[in-house]
Write a protein that holds these residues in place. Structure first.
Motif, PDB file in Angstrom:
ATOM      1  N   ARG A  11       0.995  -1.216  -0.315  1.00  0.00           N
ATOM      2  CA  ARG A  11       0.119   0.257   0.208  1.00  0.00           C
ATOM      3  C   ARG A  11       0.419   1.495   0.465  1.00  0.00           C
ATOM      4  O   ARG A  11       0.520   2.096  -0.031  1.00  0.00           O
ATOM      5  N   THR A  12       2.474   0.594   0.769  1.00  0.00           N
ATOM      6  CA  THR A  12       2.711   2.380   0.779  1.00  0.00           C
ATOM      7  C   THR A  12       3.181   1.615  -0.372  1.00  0.00           C
ATOM      8  O   THR A  12       3.757   3.595  -1.288  1.00  0.00           O
ATOM      9  N   ALA A  15       0.989   3.698  -3.205  1.00  0.00           N
ATOM     10  CA  ALA A  15       1.181   5.747  -2.594  1.00  0.00           C
ATOM     11  C   ALA A  15       2.421   6.133  -3.418  1.00  0.00           C
ATOM     12  O   ALA A  15       1.924   7.494  -3.863  1.00  0.00           O
ATOM     13  N   GLU A  18       2.224   6.419  -7.000  1.00  0.00           N
ATOM     14  CA  GLU A  18       1.314   7.048  -8.056  1.00  0.00           C
ATOM     15  C   GLU A  18       1.583   8.827  -7.321  1.00  0.00           C
ATOM     16  O   GLU A  18       0.954   9.993  -8.060  1.00  0.00           O
ATOM     17  N   ALA A  19       1.915   9.205  -5.803  1.00  0.00           N
ATOM     18  CA  ALA A  19       2.076  10.435  -5.849  1.00  0.00           C
ATOM     19  C   ALA A  19       3.363  11.112  -6.080  1.00  0.00           C
ATOM     20  O   ALA A  19       3.735  12.273  -6.453  1.00  0.00           O
ATOM     21  N   ARG A  24       4.527  13.433   0.125  1.00  0.00           N
ATOM     22  CA  ARG A  24       3.253  13.674   0.121  1.00  0.00           C
ATOM     23  C   ARG A  24       3.088  12.476  -0.022  1.00  0.00           C
ATOM     24  O   ARG A  24       1.327  12.386   0.437  1.00  0.00           O
ATOM     25  N   ALA A  25       3.296  11.162   0.007  1.00  0.00           N
ATOM     26  CA  ALA A  25       2.565  10.149  -0.338  1.00  0.00           C
ATOM     27  C   ALA A  25       2.431   9.611   1.303  1.00  0.00           C
ATOM     28  O   ALA A  25       1.298   8.926   1.804  1.00  0.00           O
ATOM     29  N   GLU A  27       1.851  12.654   3.207  1.00  0.00           N
ATOM     30  CA  GLU A  27       0.375  13.038   4.382  1.00  0.00           C
ATOM     31  C   GLU A  27      -0.021  12.071   3.638  1.00  0.00           C
ATOM     32  O   GLU A  27      -1.515  11.635   5.273  1.00  0.00           O
ATOM     33  N   GLU A  28      -1.152  11.317   3.079  1.00  0.00           N
ATOM     34  CA  GLU A  28      -1.735  10.683   2.037  1.00  0.00           C
ATOM     35  C   GLU A  28      -2.123   9.862   3.450  1.00  0.00           C
ATOM     36  O   GLU A  28      -3.370   9.378   3.025  1.00  0.00           O
ATOM     37  N   LEU A  29      -1.327   9.036   3.599  1.00  0.00           N
ATOM     38  CA  LEU A  29      -0.369   8.051   4.320  1.00  0.00           C
ATOM     39  C   LEU A  29      -1.654   8.378   6.054  1.00  0.00           C
ATOM     40  O   LEU A  29      -2.054   6.915   6.671  1.00  0.00           O
ATOM     41  N   MET A  30      -1.268   9.532   6.534  1.00  0.00           N
ATOM     42  CA  MET A  30      -1.120   9.763   7.469  1.00  0.00           C
ATOM     43  C   MET A  30       0.461   9.091   8.582  1.00  0.00           C
ATOM     44  O   MET A  30       0.023   9.166   9.575  1.00  0.00           O
ATOM     45  N   GLN A  33       7.217  10.319   6.969  1.00  0.00           N
ATOM     46  CA  GLN A  33       8.351   9.708   5.975  1.00  0.00           C
ATOM     47  C   GLN A  33       9.304   9.003   6.756  1.00  0.00           C
ATOM     48  O   GLN A  33      10.056   7.674   5.855  1.00  0.00           O
TER      49      GLN A  33
END
Length: 320
Positions: A11-12, A15, A18-19, A24-25, A27-30, A33
Motif C-alpha cells: 500500500r505504501t 501511494a 502514484e504521488a 506527499r505519500a 501525508e496521504e497515508l498519515m 516519512q
C-alpha cells in the motif's frame, strides 16, 4: 509471503508510485516519512530490487516497480473487498446493496427507510451488471441483483425505446423492423443506444440477432458507457435509447414499448456466499423484495394484488 505487513508495504509502494513523492505519500497515508521509507526499503529487499529511481528531483518508478504496480493494485483491491466482506459478515458494517445505475431514486429512498425500520443500516451502491457480479462474488457487496436468462423466475422488466419525439405513440409497440433505413431515405439511420446495464452478452447478443433479423445494420446499435451520456445523446439527436418506461418518464423522454417481448431484463437477487445462511439477512430480503422490484421498474411486469401493489410473495421469488 503476503502477510499483513507485506500488504502495508504494498500500500505504501502504490501511494508513493502514484504521488511520485515520499513526502506527499506520507501525508496521504498519515504516517511519518521515516516509517514510509522503511516500508519501501523492506519491500525492495523482499522483491530483490529497487522500485524507485531517487536520482532525479522527482522520483521515478523503475521498470521493476512498473511491473509490480498493477498486480499490487489488484491485490490491495481484493484485500479491501475481503476486509469489507468480513466486517459485514461479523455484523460490524452496513448491509451493502448493489443496484443498477438507472434505478428509481424514490424507490431507493423507500428501500433505505424500510431497512432502517427493520433495524438494519442499508448502503446502496450503483454498479453495472458485470461490476455487480464481481462485487458479490468478491464480497464487496452483501447483496445485489444479477441479470439472468428470461426463462428464470425473477424480476421481469419491460423495455422500450425512449426518444425526444413528441409524436411518439406511447401505446403502440415499436417493431425493430420499423427502424430500418429505406433505400430512398437519404437521412442517416436512427441509432439505437444500449446503456452499460445492457452491455452484457446475455442481453447484447440476442438483441443484435433480433436487430439483424429485422433488417437493421450493425452500425445502428451502439453502447453508451454512462447513463448520463446516453440521455444526452438522445436529447442531442434522433437517437433512441433502450430503457424502461419509468426511466424515460423520469428523464423527460417519450417512450414506446418494444413489440418483441423477448427483449427485456430479468433479474434475480444474489447474496454473497457467506451470507446465504444468515437468517437476519433472509428476513430483510423478504421485507425489501417488493421495493427492490420497484427500484428496478419491475413492478408493472409482475403479478399485482387487488389494490394494485406488487405481490410480496411473487417478488420474493426473485431472491435466490
Amino acid at each position: 509471503m503476503w502477510s499483513v505487513d507485506a500488504l502495508l508495504h504494498l500500500r505504501t509502494f502504490v501511494a508513493v508510485a502514484e504521488a511520485r513523492s515520499f513526502s506527499r505519500a506520507a501525508e496521504e497515508l498519515m504516517i511519518g516519512q521515516p516509517l514510509l521509507s522503511r516500508r519501501v526499503k523492506a519491500l525492495e529487499v523482499e522483491i530483490g530490487g529497487e522500485l524507485f529511481d531517487r536520482s532525479h528531483r522527482q522520483i521515478e518508478v523503475t521498470e521493476l516497480g512498473r511491473t509490480l504496480l498493477d498486480p499490487a493494485r489488484d491485490l490491495l483491491g481484493r484485500a479491501d473487498r475481503l476486509e469489507s466482506f468480513i466486517r459485514s459478515a461479523q455484523g460490524l458494517d452496513t448491509v451493502l446493496l448493489a443496484l443498477p445505475h438507472d434505478c428509481d431514486p424514490r424507490a431507493i429512498a423507500r428501500l433505505i427507510t424500510a431497512a432502517t425500520n427493520a433495524g438494519s443500516r442499508l448502503q446502496v451502491e450503483f454498479l453495472t451488471a458485470l461490476e455487480r457480479e464481481t462485487a458479490v462474488r468478491d464480497g464487496a457487496a452483501a447483496v445485489t441483483v444479477v441479470r439472468v436468462p428470461i426463462d428464470l423466475v425473477g424480476y421481469t422488466v419491460e423495455l422500450g425505446l425512449g426518444s425526444t419525439s413528441a409524436s411518439t405513440d406511447r401505446d403502440r409497440p415499436v417493431h425493430l423492423a420499423d427502424l430500418r433505413r429505406h433505400r430512398r431515405d437519404r437521412s442517416p439511420a436512427r441509432r439505437i443506444l444500449l446503456s452499460a446495464e445492457d452491455d452484457i452478452p446475455l442481453f447484447r447478443e440476442p438483441f443484435l440477432k433480433s436487430a439483424a433479423q429485422a433488417g437493421l445494420v450493425v452500425s445502428q446499435i451502439e453502447v453508451e458507457n454512462s447513463t448520463t451520456s446516453a440521455i444526452a445523446a438522445v436529447f442531442a439527436s434522433a437517437d433512441l435509447l433502450v430503457c424502461t418506461r419509468a426511466f424515460a418518464r423520469r428523464n423527460g423522454l417519450a417512450w414506446s414499448p418494444l413489440a418483441d417481448r423477448s427483449i427485456r431484463r430479468t433479474y434475480q437477487v444474489q447474496v454473497a456466499p457467506a451470507h446465504r445462511s444468515n437468517a437476519r439477512l433472509a428476513e430483510l430480503a423478504s421485507e425489501l423484495a417488493p421495493l427492490i422490484g420497484s427500484a428496478l421498474d419491475a413492478g408493472s411486469s409482475r403479478r399485482k394484488t387487488d389494490d394494485g401493489e406488487p405481490n410480496r410473495h411473487t417478488l420474493t421469488e426473485a431472491w435466490r
